[in-house]
Design a protein around this motif. Structure first.
Motif, mmCIF file in Angstrom:
data_model
loop_
_atom_site.group_PDB
_atom_site.id
_atom_site.type_symbol
_atom_site.label_atom_id
_atom_site.label_comp_id
_atom_site.label_asym_id
_atom_site.label_seq_id
_atom_site.Cartn_x
_atom_site.Cartn_y
_atom_site.Cartn_z
ATOM 1 N N ASN A 113 0.840 -1.203 0.000
ATOM 2 C CA ASN A 113 0.000 0.000 0.000
ATOM 3 C C ASN A 113 0.872 1.250 0.000
ATOM 4 N N SER A 114 0.240 2.385 -0.129
ATOM 5 C CA SER A 114 0.981 3.648 -0.250
ATOM 6 C C SER A 114 1.772 3.971 1.018
ATOM 7 N N SER A 115 1.224 3.596 2.183
ATOM 8 C CA SER A 115 1.926 3.869 3.443
ATOM 9 C C SER A 115 3.212 3.058 3.548
ATOM 10 N N LEU A 116 3.158 1.804 3.092
ATOM 11 C CA LEU A 116 4.352 0.963 3.123
ATOM 12 C C LEU A 116 5.405 1.510 2.151
ATOM 13 N N ASN A 117 4.971 1.906 0.961
ATOM 14 C CA ASN A 117 5.902 2.494 -0.004
ATOM 15 C C ASN A 117 6.549 3.765 0.547
#
Length: 561
Positions: free
Chosen positions: A124-128
């Motif tokens: 997800n965007s938070s992990l990226n």
């Protein structure tokens, strides 16, 4: 069994320190015991579904700051599971922020991704964003050094994760590092060649690539010195048995790593009497270095016994496997003897590869290192009452550390307590009695064991141990039992009645107004015997390894229950 249901906080702290939700620490590789599976840490989901999900992150941050967890994987695993379970985007962002605050290296980032990807395939965007933050906010030279030391771990590489997160940086040095990771040295040079700040980074990468391909021993050594190599895997494999390479490497490895690899160095023929290599090892293991390392006696002793015995014993299953191959090859040879075909010699698959080592100078310096390391022990300030089983069964090998006997391990730990704590009482189990033993804190292991063996001893029954403390109103903060394990399990049920023993312990706590008095029970040769019933302040330790010292210290200080 205990009727007390541990709180979520207690269960989470137990897992972080022991890799289990129940109060049992099993030594060795936690992955071997399948500790890092979602079903083994149900408390994470319970906390996230509670009214206070931030409790999980608070506990993780506190435990991380205490710097006593024996296995870093436990804390990374908990955060990875939380990241896959959490649904609120803001809270996910807090989880990833905590990950960034906790991880110490890219290897731990790869460990996080290992556990995360086992549960969830998509990023997800938070992990990226977390991955971008790790790479792009790090000091460029520090990142460059990290990249040159290791390409990746757990099936992940620096290139893999940078491709997924699509990051950019305004820093020319960071851009140079990222270009090297994604496209190689030529691209990195084109990015940084016009900026003098990037020159050290490009030089580092050029030297690293040259080292990987170099076939000249002298040049390899020159490059190792420039790069300050601290891992043999940074060197081409055909130099892994080069004395000159190892002589260059060992000043940069930690004391823990050096004493662990001594059997390997001996088998390579480097530790010959009065050789420059042997003298260098002795110099590196002098008292000042031992003090500076902070290494504990138990770790030194395990390494000493492994060196004395020629290395770690072979795994029994591997030994049986190799014996089977050797037998098959031998049978094949016999079948061919009467035929026209030439005789085939059986393949050598020696099951007993470990041979005792005779290297007095190194053994001497290890014994001196052991003596010095007692000064590194951190006092807990607790009053300790120790009970030890003295029987022939205690001369059997410990679980995990097979070259160390149960009696040896118990003795080293007893001497460690005597050197570090002001109030230590020692008794030998003797059936329905206990026999007290006086040991000088500066005794050698042999002297301490002689004193223990002289004491009247018998069956290791635990109840009298606690009853004496109740009757004599002995103030104790931590009770510690050293038991072989299998011998304790073979006792008649009435003699190993753990419910009765824990009831007497509870009586002691109430009568002495010491509600937090703790019990640590070592079962040195077994994982099947346990005393802990799940209630607070009772901990079992199965086997022995260097990390049990951290577990003892954390538990004694009340960092988990």
């Amino acid at each position: 069994m205990s009727t007390i249901t541990p709180t979520m906080e207690v269960r989470l702290k137990r897992f972080l320190y022991t890799s289990r939700e129940d109060p049992i620490y099993v030594t060795g590789d936690a992955c071997y015991h399948k500790a890092y599976l979602p079903g083994k840490v149900k408390v994470v989901e319970e906390i996230l579904q509670s009214d206070n999900p931030k409790l999980l992150l608070n506990i993780v941050q506190i435990v991380n700051s205490e710097n006593l967890i024996p296995r870093r994987d436990a804390i990374i695993f908990v955060l990875a599971i939380a990241a896959t379970i959490a649904t609120d985007n803001d809270f996910k962002h807090e989880i990833y922020t905590t990950v960034l605050n906790v991880v110490k290296s890219s290897k731990e980032i790869f460990t996080f991704l290992k556990y995360y990807s086992h549960q969830q395939r998509s990023f997800n965007s938070s992990l990226n964003k977390m991955i971008r933050s790790y790479y792009y906010r790090k000091d460029p030279m520090e990142l460059a050094v990290e990249v040159t030391k290791s390409n990746g771990a757990h099936g992940w590489t620096h290139k893999d994760v940078l491709k997924l997160c699509h990051g950019k940086s305004n820093c020319i040095r960071t851009q140079t590092v990222v270009s090297y990771i994604l496209h190689g040295l030529t691209k990195a040079k084109s990015v940084g060649e016009e900026n003098a700040l990037a020159t050290p980074v490009i030089t580092l990468f050029s030297n690293t690539l040259e080292l990987k391909r170099c076939e000249n021993e002298k040049r390899v050594v020159e490059l190792m010195r420039k790069l300050r190599c601290d891992n043999i895997n940074q060197v081409p494999s055909f130099f892994h048995k080069s004395q000159l390479v190892w002589e260059t490497l060992i000043p940069h490895v930690s004391i823990s790593e050096l004493i662990k690899i001594l059997p390997r160095l001996y088998k390579c023929g480097f530790l010959k009497a009065n050789s420059s290599f042997q003298n260098k090892v002795i110099e590196l293991l002098k008292a000042d270095a031992i003090k500076a390392s902070g290494i504990y006696p138990l770790e030194v002793f395990i390494a000493l016994k492994n060196f004395e015995k020629g290395g770690k014993p072979m795994d029994p299953k591997q030994k049986l496997y190799l014996e089977g191959i050797a037998k098959t090859d031998s049978d094949t040879s016999k079948e061919c003897e009467g035929a026209a075909a030439p005789k085939i010699e059986p393949t050598v698959h020696e099951p007993n590869l470990v041979q005792p080592i005779k290297c007095p100078p190194i053994m001497t310096v290890l014994h001196k290192a052991l003596h010095t390391s007692y000064q590194n022990i951190t006092s807990t300030g607790r009053r300790i009452f120790i009970g030890i089983e003295v029987s022939k069964e205690m001369d059997t090998p410990c679980l995990t550390s097979k070259n160390v006997t149960c009696f040896d391990a118990a003795t080293v730990l007893i001497l460690s307590f005597l050197r570090s704590e002001r109030d230590v009482t020692i008794a030998v189990f003797n059936g329905m009695k206990i026999s007290f033993v006086s040991i000088d804190k500066y005794s050698s292991i042999a002297q301490a064991q002689a004193a223990l063996r002289k004491a009247p001893s018998g069956t290791a029954i635990l109840t009298p141990f606690f009853e004496w403390a109740v009757t004599n109103k002995k103030q104790v903060d931590v009770f510690i039992n050293f038991l072989q394990g299998q011998s304790f399990a073979s006792l008649p049920r009435q003699n190993r009645d753990k419910a009765r023993a824990l009831k007497v312990l509870d009586t002691y706590r109430k009568q002495m107004a010491l509600p937090h008095t703790k019990l640590i029970s070592f079962f040195l040769n077994s994982t099947r015997t346990t005393l802990a019933d799940g209630s607070s302040n009772v901990l079992d330790i199965c086997g022995i390894d260097k990390d049990v010292c951290n577990v003892i210290e954390a538990f004694s200080k009340g960092l988990f229950y």
